[in-house]
Scaffold this active site. Structure first.
Site, PDB file in Angstrom:
ATOM      1  N   VAL A  64       0.626  -1.425   0.039  1.00 28.23           N
ATOM      2  CA  VAL A  64       0.276   0.014  -0.051  1.00 28.23           C
ATOM      3  C   VAL A  64       0.808   1.596   0.117  1.00 28.23           C
ATOM      4  CG1 VAL A  64      -2.532  -1.052   1.154  1.00 28.23           C
ATOM      5  CG2 VAL A  64      -0.376  -0.035   2.673  1.00 28.23           C
ATOM      6  N   TYR A 154       4.968   5.878  14.681  1.00 28.98           N
ATOM      7  CA  TYR A 154       3.256   4.885  15.032  1.00 28.98           C
ATOM      8  C   TYR A 154       2.730   5.993  15.063  1.00 28.98           C
ATOM      9  CZ  TYR A 154       0.385   1.376  15.666  1.00 28.98           C
ATOM     10  OH  TYR A 154      -0.941   0.542  14.978  1.00 28.98           O
TER      11      TYR A 154
HETATM   12  N1  LIG Z   1      -3.315  -5.511  17.049  1.00 33.78           N
HETATM   13  C1  LIG Z   1      -3.172  -3.972  17.665  1.00 33.78           C
HETATM   14  O1  LIG Z   1      -3.199  -3.926  18.442  1.00 33.78           O
HETATM   15  C2  LIG Z   1      -3.597  -2.562  17.490  1.00 33.78           C
HETATM   16  C3  LIG Z   1      -4.268  -1.893  17.501  1.00 33.78           C
HETATM   17  C4  LIG Z   1      -4.643  -0.516  16.760  1.00 33.78           C
HETATM   18  C5  LIG Z   1      -3.891  -0.096  15.468  1.00 33.78           C
HETATM   19  N2  LIG Z   1      -3.824  -1.298  14.938  1.00 33.78           N
HETATM   20  C6  LIG Z   1      -3.768  -1.545  13.310  1.00 33.78           C
HETATM   21  O2  LIG Z   1      -4.585  -1.625  13.011  1.00 33.78           O
HETATM   22  C7  LIG Z   1      -4.076  -2.334  11.589  1.00 33.78           C
HETATM   23  C8  LIG Z   1      -4.327  -4.176  11.581  1.00 33.78           C
HETATM   24  O3  LIG Z   1      -3.359  -4.899  12.861  1.00 33.78           O
HETATM   25  P1  LIG Z   1      -3.278  -6.206  13.031  1.00 33.78           P
HETATM   26  O4  LIG Z   1      -3.033  -5.951  14.551  1.00 33.78           O
HETATM   27  O5  LIG Z   1      -4.408  -6.842  12.225  1.00 33.78           O
HETATM   28  O6  LIG Z   1      -1.907  -6.205  12.747  1.00 33.78           O
HETATM   29  P2  LIG Z   1      -1.306  -7.985  11.575  1.00 33.78           P
HETATM   30  O7  LIG Z   1      -0.158  -7.729  11.654  1.00 33.78           O
HETATM   31  O8  LIG Z   1      -2.326  -8.831  12.276  1.00 33.78           O
HETATM   32  O9  LIG Z   1      -1.669  -7.288  10.294  1.00 33.78           O
HETATM   33  C9  LIG Z   1      -1.088  -6.314   9.891  1.00 33.78           C
HETATM   34  C10 LIG Z   1      -1.701  -6.844   8.073  1.00 33.78           C
HETATM   35  O10 LIG Z   1      -1.112  -5.949   7.301  1.00 33.78           O
HETATM   36  C11 LIG Z   1      -0.047  -6.371   6.659  1.00 33.78           C
HETATM   37  N3  LIG Z   1       1.314  -5.189   6.099  1.00 33.78           N
HETATM   38  C12 LIG Z   1       2.242  -4.540   6.590  1.00 33.78           C
HETATM   39  N4  LIG Z   1       2.430  -3.882   5.489  1.00 33.78           N
HETATM   40  C13 LIG Z   1       1.767  -3.908   4.235  1.00 33.78           C
HETATM   41  C14 LIG Z   1       2.023  -3.149   3.085  1.00 33.78           C
HETATM   42  N5  LIG Z   1       2.762  -2.205   3.376  1.00 33.78           N
HETATM   43  N6  LIG Z   1       1.132  -3.102   2.160  1.00 33.78           N
HETATM   44  C15 LIG Z   1       0.294  -4.230   1.969  1.00 33.78           C
HETATM   45  N7  LIG Z   1      -0.212  -4.656   3.780  1.00 33.78           N
HETATM   46  C16 LIG Z   1       1.109  -4.271   4.852  1.00 33.78           C
HETATM   47  C17 LIG Z   1       0.629  -7.691   6.782  1.00 33.78           C
HETATM   48  O11 LIG Z   1       1.253  -8.070   6.325  1.00 33.78           O
HETATM   49  C18 LIG Z   1      -0.469  -8.181   7.821  1.00 33.78           C
HETATM   50  O12 LIG Z   1      -1.169  -9.094   7.371  1.00 33.78           O
HETATM   51  C19 LIG Z   1      -2.535  -1.443  11.152  1.00 33.78           C
HETATM   52  O13 LIG Z   1      -2.907  -1.146  11.326  1.00 33.78           O
HETATM   53  C20 LIG Z   1      -3.027  -1.776  12.968  1.00 33.78           C
HETATM   54  O14 LIG Z   1      -1.767  -0.282  13.085  1.00 33.78           O
HETATM   55  C21 LIG Z   1      -3.700  -2.603  15.891  1.00 33.78           C
END
Ligand SMILES: NC(=O)c1ccc[n+]([C@@H]2O[C@H](COP(=O)([O-])OP(=O)(O)OC[C@H]3O[C@@H](n4cnc5c(N)ncnc54)[C@H](O)[C@@H]3O)[C@@H](O)[C@H]2O)c1
Length: 250
Positions: A64, A154
């Site tokens: 992305v 972040y």
């Molecule tokens: N897990 C948490 O505690 C939490 C809290 C707040 C926000 N978030 C946000 O939620 C979203 C999803 O996180 P998650 O917890 O499901 O993590 P996750 O690591 O399970 O999933 C993240 C996904 O993003 C993909 N990704 C990373 N870089 C990429 C790129 N350049 N292009 C396309 N795909 C890419 C990864 O391959 C992975 O499949 C993120 O934006 C994260 O910042 C997560």
């Protein structure tokens, strides 16, 4: 009738965690889902989970942070479904690092994926969303609402996503395109392994990020909020930044 019957939906970051749960949830509710991720093998698994259960999904590899690749993603969705109704930006990266040890490359990469990513996809999606009166749901974070230690890149990226969401919501509201965001707190996905105490970190600062409910959230507890905002049930909601954090920011 299911909430996403007849809707064509793109979900980024759909190989894992919140993105996978969202792709599955929207497909369960009738959506035709183009599941996209940097990790083609695992996003193909997501699509297979959906199609094996009788839903409609395809997988596509997209970084992305790459503007042209995001154009190809949106074009692929429109070629497949004939239109685009909903864009869900979930892909993200992050982790704790002392800022004195942060590299310019990692700072730029964090902004590139987390902030430029939702811009890149939205920029290509908006002409199609204007045709369908569709909507965008961005996944920000409580780190975009309050300061978290050891997470300058972040926090900056997610604060940017919050304001990108509001700016787009204002710009396109009168043309019937809604733009909303969810701000998860700690959710049990592979992501949280990057947010562990480090040498020299102050645990009292880190405790401030914990939910009052007293546990991590599940990906399905975020995907349910995303599905609500992305559906017509939220037809009068735009520019909303919905916390899904177990009370962490109260
Ligand atoms: N897990 C948490 O505690 C939490 C809290 C707040 C926000 N978030 C946000 O939620 C979203 C999803 O996180 P998650 O917890 O499901 O993590 P996750 O690591 O399970 O999933 C993240 C996904 O993003 C993909 N990704 C990373 N870089 C990429 C790129 N350049 N292009 C396309 N795909 C890419 C990864 O391959 C992975 O499949 C993120 O934006 C994260 O910042 C997560």
């Amino acid at each position: 009738m299911a909430r996403f019957d007849g809707k064509v939906v793109v979900v980024t970051g759909a190989a894992s965690g919140i993105g996978r749960a969202t792709a599955i949830r929207i497909a369960e509710e009738g959506g035709q889902v183009l599941a996209s991720d940097w990790d083609l093998e695992r996003v193909t698994e997501t699509a297979k989970l959906i199609t094996d259960a009788g839903g409609q999904a395809r997988a596509m590899k997209t970084d992305v942070s790459n503007y042209e690749a995001c154009g190809e993603l949106i074009a692929a969705a429109v070629a497949w479904g004939g239109k685009l109704d909903v864009l869900v930006n979930v892909a993200g990266v992050g982790g704790f690092v002392h800022t004195t040890e942060e590299t310019p490359e990692n700072f730029a990469r964090t902004l590139g994926v987390n902030l430029h990513g939702p811009f890149n996809t939205a920029r290509h999606a908006l002409p199609h969303l204007l045709e369908t009166q569709g909507n965008i749901v961005n996944v920000a974070s409580i780190a975009g609402l309050e300061a978290h230690p050891y997470a300058a890149a972040y926090c900056a990226s997610k604060g940017g996503v919050v304001m990108l969401t509001k700016a787009l919501a204002m710009e396109y509201a009168s043309r019937q395109v809604r733009v909303n965001a969810v701000c998860p707190g700690g959710i049990k996905t592979p992501f949280i392994k990057n947010f562990k105490p480090m040498e020299g970190s102050d645990v009292t600062l880190m405790m401030r990020m914990m939910s009052i409910i007293g546990r991590y959230g599940q990906p399905s507890e975020v995907s349910s909020a995303i599905a609500f905002l992305g559906s017509d049930e939220a037809s009068f909601i735009t520019g909303e930044v919905m916390r899904v954090d177990g009370g962490a920011t109260l």
